[in-house]
Write an enzyme that holds these catalytic residues in place. Structure first.
Site, short mmCIF file in Angstrom:
data_model
loop_
_atom_site.label_atom_id
_atom_site.label_comp_id
_atom_site.label_asym_id
_atom_site.label_seq_id
_atom_site.Cartn_x
_atom_site.Cartn_y
_atom_site.Cartn_z
N LYS A 13 0.84 -1.21 0.00
CA LYS A 13 0.00 0.00 0.00
C LYS A 13 0.87 1.26 0.00
O LYS A 13 0.66 2.18 -0.78
CB LYS A 13 -0.94 0.01 1.23
CG LYS A 13 -1.88 -1.18 1.29
CD LYS A 13 -2.82 -1.10 2.46
CE LYS A 13 -2.17 -1.19 3.83
NZ LYS A 13 -1.47 -2.49 4.08
N ARG A 88 -10.35 -0.02 8.19
CA ARG A 88 -9.74 -1.32 8.45
C ARG A 88 -10.72 -2.31 9.02
O ARG A 88 -10.35 -3.43 9.36
CB ARG A 88 -8.60 -1.13 9.45
CG ARG A 88 -7.26 -1.43 8.84
CD ARG A 88 -6.22 -1.05 9.84
NE ARG A 88 -5.02 -1.77 9.61
CZ ARG A 88 -3.96 -1.24 8.99
NH1 ARG A 88 -3.98 -0.03 8.53
NH2 ARG A 88 -2.88 -1.96 8.85
N ARG A 122 11.68 -5.44 5.47
CA ARG A 122 11.49 -4.03 5.09
C ARG A 122 12.39 -3.10 5.89
O ARG A 122 12.59 -3.27 7.09
CB ARG A 122 10.03 -3.64 5.33
CG ARG A 122 9.79 -2.15 5.12
CD ARG A 122 8.32 -1.79 5.10
NE ARG A 122 7.59 -2.33 6.22
CZ ARG A 122 6.28 -2.33 6.30
NH1 ARG A 122 5.55 -1.82 5.33
NH2 ARG A 122 5.68 -2.85 7.36
N ARG A 152 10.89 -0.83 11.28
CA ARG A 152 9.76 -0.45 12.14
C ARG A 152 9.64 -1.39 13.33
O ARG A 152 9.88 -2.58 13.20
CB ARG A 152 8.45 -0.50 11.32
CG ARG A 152 8.11 0.81 10.69
CD ARG A 152 6.95 0.75 9.73
NE ARG A 152 5.80 -0.04 10.11
CZ ARG A 152 4.71 -0.17 9.36
NH1 ARG A 152 4.64 0.45 8.19
NH2 ARG A 152 3.70 -0.92 9.74
N ARG A 163 -0.70 -9.22 13.07
CA ARG A 163 -1.25 -8.25 12.11
C ARG A 163 -1.97 -8.97 10.97
O ARG A 163 -3.01 -8.52 10.49
CB ARG A 163 -0.13 -7.36 11.55
CG ARG A 163 0.34 -6.31 12.55
CD ARG A 163 1.72 -5.76 12.22
NE ARG A 163 1.78 -5.03 10.98
CZ ARG A 163 2.93 -4.68 10.39
NH1 ARG A 163 4.09 -5.00 10.96
NH2 ARG A 163 2.92 -4.01 9.27
#
Ligand code: AP5
Length: 208
Positions: A13, A88, A122, A152, A163
């Protein structure tokens, strides 16, 4: 044009949002980025959000909906915007319909088995750029702005699993929600590169 970017954690996204914002001159509003800025700033919202984000759960709806409602009341949304990470769940989507006019929902559809590796690999920059370790060739700074790259706090294996569960249980039903409204664009990514995925999205947005 006001659009929603929908997809599982790590679906791309944020990656696509930068490209879409640039090509279509849309304002990029990411609830995840808003929460992370609040956590960094030590605000009351940040203190509430942190425990939920660290656990891979959704921040409570009343907090999240108020933030988005407030953001969409600003003048700079007039040329159109893109919501990344909101709504969400069905409650947030129903609330959004009360204070915003959404034209399209772009769902980035990626095999969930690919996402653990994508997210744990990431590396991000404060400027918003995102990379994967496999393509960095050992670089530790951002190719765009030279900033230091970091991982992160919620990009660890345990939180990612939570998640993904949250996504399946609460967010995935939004695909049907926007399909029923006739607003859904489903982008099936397979193993396509970010640029190839962007071409698919742009081909659909250009029709609009
Ligand atoms: P948020 O920041 O929204 O995180 P997320 O939805 O988990 O999504 P990510 O940012 O992890 O992934 P992405 O889809 O943007 O993928 P990216 O482009 O970076 O939310 C974080 C937390 O905040 C939530 O868990 C929740 O607690 C809270 N929150 C936020 N909004 C909320 C709301 N509305 N209500 C309640 N709580 C909320 O790509 C991932 C990686 O893959 C990168 O390394 C990238 O380089 C790579 N990549 C991207 N595309 C490709 C491709 N095509 N091929 C190969 N690699 C690719």
């Amino acid at each position: 044009m006001n659009i929603i970017l929908l997809g599982a954690p790590g679906a791309g996204k944020g990656t696509q949002a930068s490209k879409i914002a640039e090509k279509y001159n849309l304002l990029h509003i990411s609830t995840g980025d808003i929460f992370r800025a609040n956590i960094k700033g030590g605000t009351p919202i940040g203190k509430v959000a942190k425990s939920y984000i660290d656990a891979g759960k959704l921040v409570p709806d009343e907090v999240t909906c108020d933030i988005v409602k407030d953001r969409l009341s600003k003048d700079d949304i007039q040329n159109g915007y893109m919501l990344d990470g909101f709504p969400r769940n069905v409650f947030q989507a129903t609330e959004l319909d009360k204070f915003a006019k959404i034209d399209l929902c772009v769902n980035i559809d990626v095999d969930l088995n690919l996402l653990q590796d994508r997210i744990c690999g990431r590396r991000v920059c404060a400027c918003g750029e995102s990379y994967h370790v496999s393509t960095l060739n050992g670089a530790t700074t951002c190719a765009k702005c030279g900033g230091e790259l970091y991982q992160r706090a919620d990009d660890n294996a345990e939180t990612v699993k939570a998640r993904l569960d949250t996504y399946q249980n609460q967010t995935a039903p939004l695909i049907e929600y926007y399909s029923k409204q006739g607003k859904l664009i489903n982008i099936v990514c397979g193993t396509k590169t970010p640029n190839e995925v962007f071409e698919l999205i742009a081909a659909e947005l250009d029709k609009y």
